[in-house]
Write an enzyme that holds these catalytic residues in place. Sequence first.
Site, mmCIF file in Angstrom:
data_model
loop_
_atom_site.group_PDB
_atom_site.id
_atom_site.type_symbol
_atom_site.label_atom_id
_atom_site.label_comp_id
_atom_site.label_asym_id
_atom_site.label_seq_id
_atom_site.Cartn_x
_atom_site.Cartn_y
_atom_site.Cartn_z
ATOM 1 N N HIS A 159 0.838 -1.207 0.000
ATOM 2 C CA HIS A 159 0.000 0.000 0.000
ATOM 3 C C HIS A 159 0.874 1.258 0.000
ATOM 4 C CE1 HIS A 159 -3.927 -1.945 0.225
ATOM 5 N NE2 HIS A 159 -3.305 -2.866 0.930
ATOM 6 N N ASP A 172 2.485 1.901 -3.192
ATOM 7 C CA ASP A 172 2.647 2.272 -4.615
ATOM 8 C C ASP A 172 1.806 3.491 -4.990
ATOM 9 O OD1 ASP A 172 0.242 0.762 -4.600
ATOM 10 O OD2 ASP A 172 0.765 -0.425 -6.379
ATOM 11 N N SER A 212 -11.932 -19.265 -20.974
ATOM 12 C CA SER A 212 -11.013 -19.652 -19.904
ATOM 13 C C SER A 212 -11.174 -21.125 -19.579
ATOM 14 C CB SER A 212 -11.285 -18.825 -18.645
ATOM 15 O OG SER A 212 -10.622 -19.420 -17.550
ATOM 16 N N GLY A 245 -8.091 -14.301 -6.833
ATOM 17 C CA GLY A 245 -8.474 -13.545 -5.647
ATOM 18 C C GLY A 245 -7.566 -13.839 -4.466
ATOM 19 N N SER A 297 -3.643 -12.134 -10.112
ATOM 20 C CA SER A 297 -4.220 -12.838 -11.261
ATOM 21 C C SER A 297 -4.813 -11.833 -12.241
ATOM 22 C CB SER A 297 -5.268 -13.852 -10.811
ATOM 23 O OG SER A 297 -6.204 -13.261 -9.940
ATOM 24 N N SER A 298 -5.367 -10.720 -11.752
ATOM 25 C CA SER A 298 -5.952 -9.742 -12.693
ATOM 26 C C SER A 298 -4.884 -9.040 -13.510
ATOM 27 C CB SER A 298 -6.796 -8.683 -11.980
ATOM 28 O OG SER A 298 -6.989 -8.943 -10.648
ATOM 29 N N ASP A 356 1.529 -4.072 -9.485
ATOM 30 C CA ASP A 356 1.260 -5.414 -10.025
ATOM 31 C C ASP A 356 1.525 -5.471 -11.530
ATOM 32 O OD1 ASP A 356 0.395 -5.609 -7.469
ATOM 33 O OD2 ASP A 356 -1.716 -5.967 -7.934
#
Length: 388
Positions: free
Chosen positions: A34, A36, A67, A124, A129-130, A174
């Site tokens: 927290h 960035d 997917s 999650g 992953s996103s 990320d």
Amino acid sequence: MNKEELKGQFVAQFGQEPQTFYFAPGRINLIGEHTDYNGGHVFPCAITLGTYGAVAKRSDDKICCYSMNRPEEKIICGRIGELKHAAENGWADYPFGVVSVLEKAGYHLPHGFNLAIWGDLPNGAGLSSSASLEVLTAFACRDIFNWDISLIEIAKLCQKAENEFVGMNCGIMDQFAVALGKKDQAMFLDCGNLQCRYLPIALKDCSIVIANTNCEHKLVGSEYNLRRAQCEQALADLKAAGVKIEALGDLSEEEFLAWQEAIKAPLCRQRAHHAVFENQRTIKAVTALERGDLEGFGALMRQSHESLRDDYEVTGKYLDALASLAWEQSGTIGSRMTGGGFGGCTVSIVKDEHLKDFQAAVGAGYKAMTGLEASFYVASVSEGVHKL
Ligand code: GLA
């Protein structure tokens, strides 16, 4: 997953052969959480768990996504120029968001494409992953449409897609780590100016263990955006009081302590306390690692978790259980939550000779405390997004 399996699935779903294959990693963050979006430092690395993608051009203007992890969602399609954030997009909201942002940034898609993915990152779980999916999509577009776009620009536009299309106000860490990671190197990134220094992550007789709480970080969207807003308020109060800074990451601990009363709401002050101290802790941790002081690095990891627990309040009982159990083990150098928090994973540096005992003891203790089974992975540090 190998290329042949992905190819087989692609042909079964789309009735054509894929033309190109890609891999985008996930990431762990060793310290600097927290920070960035507060113009501070982070210290992530890309990992060998990630997203595999196969792509083929289409003759029409559709983007069609499948997917292998979510076969029940079937093929999800949208049209270039008409892509909108929507619940029915399911996981395809991420590739759609990236395409939409790329188009708006002036990158031309002369036609659509089919994309099939498979991933071994737990979803999650705070392992990005996103971002992995976003960067994979942008990188595939650059490749198939021959765009002249740097990896840094890809990272920025993917962050923009997550902020503006998906609605999660994440920072750059990320997407940057997924796009620009290097094998066996951690990335000391100053998010204020995107200067990145790579450091070999050779931990002698130790490994990095990822432990998954297996409790999805559900609150992450709303609570994350709230934390970010609280930090922005703290910054606005400091600026209004005449403090000449652009971001909380510009402050030393002493400067923060001298000025903190200017931040009106106690909760915003508390959040800013974390942001400032965590940034300084990250700089100290990297210095410790460079001196070969792994113990010092581990102690700072623990302080980071404690600050995220007490000041930032993003850990929760599952992450706290895993971290506190890890701290008790004799082979543990350091342990903390990684990523956004509210569930997800911890990272621990553990002596190799204690790896088995660590997993057995932390796993059993976690089960007793929470009723859940934790999963463990020994992390290998990977290069960033690439073609297969
Ligand atoms: C999420 C966000 C990142 C970062 C971390 C917390 O992973 O996507 O930008 O803010 O949380 O450090």
